[in-house]
Write a protein that holds these residues in place. Structure first.
Motif, PDB file in Angstrom:
ATOM      1  N   ILE A   1     133.956 106.466  64.540  1.00  0.00           N
ATOM      2  CA  ILE A   1     132.922 107.296  63.922  1.00  0.00           C
ATOM      3  C   ILE A   1     133.258 108.753  64.179  1.00  0.00           C
ATOM      4  N   LEU A   2     133.121 109.590  63.148  1.00  0.00           N
ATOM      5  CA  LEU A   2     133.377 111.015  63.279  1.00  0.00           C
ATOM      6  C   LEU A   2     132.049 111.763  63.251  1.00  0.00           C
ATOM      7  N   LEU A   3     131.826 112.613  64.236  1.00  0.00           N
ATOM      8  CA  LEU A   3     130.621 113.438  64.293  1.00  0.00           C
ATOM      9  C   LEU A   3     130.938 114.823  63.767  1.00  0.00           C
ATOM     10  N   LEU A   4     130.303 115.195  62.642  1.00  0.00           N
ATOM     11  CA  LEU A   4     130.462 116.520  62.055  1.00  0.00           C
ATOM     12  C   LEU A   4     129.220 117.332  62.391  1.00  0.00           C
ATOM     13  N   THR A   5     129.411 118.513  62.981  1.00  0.00           N
ATOM     14  CA  THR A   5     128.291 119.244  63.570  1.00  0.00           C
ATOM     15  C   THR A   5     127.741 120.372  62.705  1.00  0.00           C
ATOM     16  N   GLY A   6     128.207 120.493  61.464  1.00  0.00           N
ATOM     17  CA  GLY A   6     127.599 121.448  60.556  1.00  0.00           C
ATOM     18  C   GLY A   6     128.325 122.766  60.397  1.00  0.00           C
ATOM     19  N   ASP A   7     129.293 123.060  61.264  1.00  0.00           N
ATOM     20  CA  ASP A   7     130.012 124.319  61.157  1.00  0.00           C
ATOM     21  C   ASP A   7     131.359 124.155  60.455  1.00  0.00           C
ATOM     22  N   GLU A   8     131.603 122.973  59.909  1.00  0.00           N
ATOM     23  CA  GLU A   8     132.878 122.727  59.226  1.00  0.00           C
ATOM     24  C   GLU A   8     132.847 123.303  57.806  1.00  0.00           C
TER      25      GLU A   8
END
Length: 552
Positions: free
Chosen positions: A455-462
């Motif tokens: 699972i990849l967690l993307l934190t919104g700053d990408e």
């Protein structure tokens, strides 16, 4: 081997010291700090299972009479395991995280150098830009480009320009800025004597020493008054100006560089006074020589960009948000060129590269492979000792932002367990430099080593392009698995900001209710390599031997 110091944080974590084979401390940072000091006198490397007090322990290490044999290592087991709803079942996870912490660090990579003499250009409305120039000019070599008029200071302590930037590119120590001098008065030539202000019948010139062309009726008395200086010219042909700077402070609401990761040395705080003050502090520290890792390795021999004068693959160019990658054709052969000074280390280029010509190197996939293999092996070994042996989930996240989000989630799960779900006992977090740098070679390798899911967690700053690339890669990976008869094992958790803990909490709650998925194959023994294609082929060959749907 390392000496491991584990603390249950004043009894708030139900840790099983016997199962871990370790002495369990209760207050290492307070009453039992003597145990830490004693460890400093030993001959083993030291791993302390506490990140909250890392500054304290590091300071104590510096004060120790005996130099440490190796740098201190810190690992967080509290927020990701000990403070979760499944803390009592998290012994295999904690053992795996402790094993990861004592592994050798990655081999050093080449560095990229910067040199800054402190030549700062402040771009923006005159009122704000000039105020910051007054504050910073004692420490930095300041210039100002006023995009809107502002009252000029009496003393000429720093250059002041006016106009609109037409080009701004570069990086720390090497920025080039072009702008158009749009007003008839050139502030660099103007002595601010005020003669033009006195003679202007319309009052079109004020203490900003710029002509309001809406008020001006073309009497041109100002030109006569300024004849000896020559700062005023309504018929100026050469309006283009250019200069080089080391640092940029862009105060405009609509900044010149709008990519998610701006070049080192460029700051765009906008018109927020607090953000401006924070940037000003950073600017003061950017004088001298600096370095950063060279994040990538490029092998043009296997690049699919183009040949015979025709463009083939543009994947890395299209996904790069910093403009670091450009096309280069020479003698009919197409390659790409990467500016290492502009590269900010997102690694998306390596993720989308189909041939493996662009490789992320900080750290390398072989190093990451060794680490996740250790996580899987230790978790499996410890989990087998219980009655609930299960395959772990690998939770990949950007090291800095992802760690912050997971730490915050762990604290909320501890303080408000009815509102927030911490990480399940079978979810192993693994931080990488940037979430966009990981791809199918590492994900398939993880499944081959015994992980049941990635699972990849993307934190919104990408950057949006990074998210799109990762979505494409997870879809591709799941399609490959489907061809072998396996169900989907790659997925994303996307949040809008670090404050969006509820989304992560909800995802963790669903995982805990569903339970861990079984591994899709027996653990592989091979190591991951630098060559992307070969690594993927090894993983696929291993999966194919145990495929549910034999391939023709």
């Amino acid at each position: 081997m390392s000496q491991k110091l584990v603390c249950n944080c004043n009894g708030t974590m139900p840790l099983d010291g016997k199962a871990l084979g370790l002495t369990m401390h209760t207050s290492l940072c307070r009453q039992e700090v003597g145990s830490v000091m004693k460890a400093f006198d030993g001959s083993d490397a030291i791993v302390i299972a506490c990140t909250q007090e890392s500054a304290l322990f590091s300071e104590l290490a510096e004060q120790s009479a005996k130099p440490l044999v190796a740098p201190l290592r810190f690992v967080n087991i509290r927020e990701v395991a000990g403070w979760t709803q499944e803390a009592k079942a998290s012994t295999p996870k904690i053992a795996a995280l402790l094993a990861l912490a004592e592994m050798p660090q990655a081999e050093p990579v080449p560095v990229v150098n910067y040199e800054s003499q402190g030549r700062l250009l402040i771009v923006g409305p005159g009122k704000q830009a000039l105020a910051w120039a007054e504050k910073l000019s004692d420490s930095l070599e300041v210039s100002v480009l006023c995009t809107e008029p502002g009252a000029l200071p009496i003393a000429r302590n720093f250059p002041i320009y006016t106009g609109s930037p037409t080009k701004l590119d570069g990086y720390l120590g090497n920025f080039t800025v072009d702008w158009d001098l749009q007003n008839p008065i050139d502030p660099e030539m103007c002595t601010r004597c005020g003669a033009c202000v006195e003679v202007c019948p319309e009052g079109a010139i004020d203490d900003a020493f710029q002509i309001d062309l809406d008020k001006c009726k073309s009497h041109r008395a100002c030109i006569t008054a300024c004849a000896g200086i020559g700062a005023i010219n309504f018929d100026r042909v050469e309006r283009q100006r250019s200069a080089e700077f080391d640092l940029i402070m862009d105060l405009r609401v609509d900044p010149q560089m709008r990519m998610s990761q701006t070049p080192k040395g460029y700051f765009a705080p906008g018109n927020d006074p607090l953000e401006q003050a924070l940037v000003a502090t950073q600017l003061l520290g950017l004088v001298g020589e600096f370095e950063k890792p060279k994040y990538f390795v490029y092998n043009e021999k296997i690049c699919a960009h183009g040949r015979n004068g025709k463009v083939g693959c543009n994947a890395c160019i299209d996904v790069c948000s910093t403009g670091a990658i450009s096309s280069l054709f020479k003698n009919g052969q197409g390659t790409v060129e990467v500016n290492p000074n502009l590269c900010m280390g997102c690694g998306a280029c390596s993720t989308v590269c189909p041939s493996g010509a662009m490789r992320y190197n900080y750290p390398s996939v072989p190093h990451q492979g060794k680490e996740i293999k250790t996580l899987a092996n230790v978790f499996a070994l410890e989990s087998a000792k219980t009655k609930q042996a299960q395959a772990p989930v690998l939770l990949l996240h950007t090291l800095q932002a992802g760690t912050q989000a997971l730490d915050s989630l762990g604290r909320m799960a501890h303080l408000r367990p009815k509102q927030f779900e911490g990480l399940p006992s079978f979810v192993l977090p693994y931080g990488i430099e940037h979430i966009a740098s990981t791809g199918l070679d590492l994900w398939l390798g993880a499944l081959s080593y015994g992980f049941g899911e990635v699972i990849l967690l993307l934190t919104g700053d990408e950057d949006p392009a990074y998210r799109a690339a990762l979505e494409t890669q997870t879809d591709l990976g799941n399609a490959i698995l489907a061809a072998y008869g396996f169900d989907a094992r790659f997925s994303l958790i996307q949040i809008d900001s670090l404050g969006d803990l509820q989304t992560v909490s909800s995802a963790m709650g669903k995982l805990r209710q569903r339970g861990a998925l079984p591994a899709i194959c027996s653990p592989a023994s091979f190591g991951l390599g630098n060559q992307k294609r070969e690594t993927i082929e090894m993983a696929l060959e291993h999966l194919q031997k145990q495929a549910k749907t034999p391939l023709p």
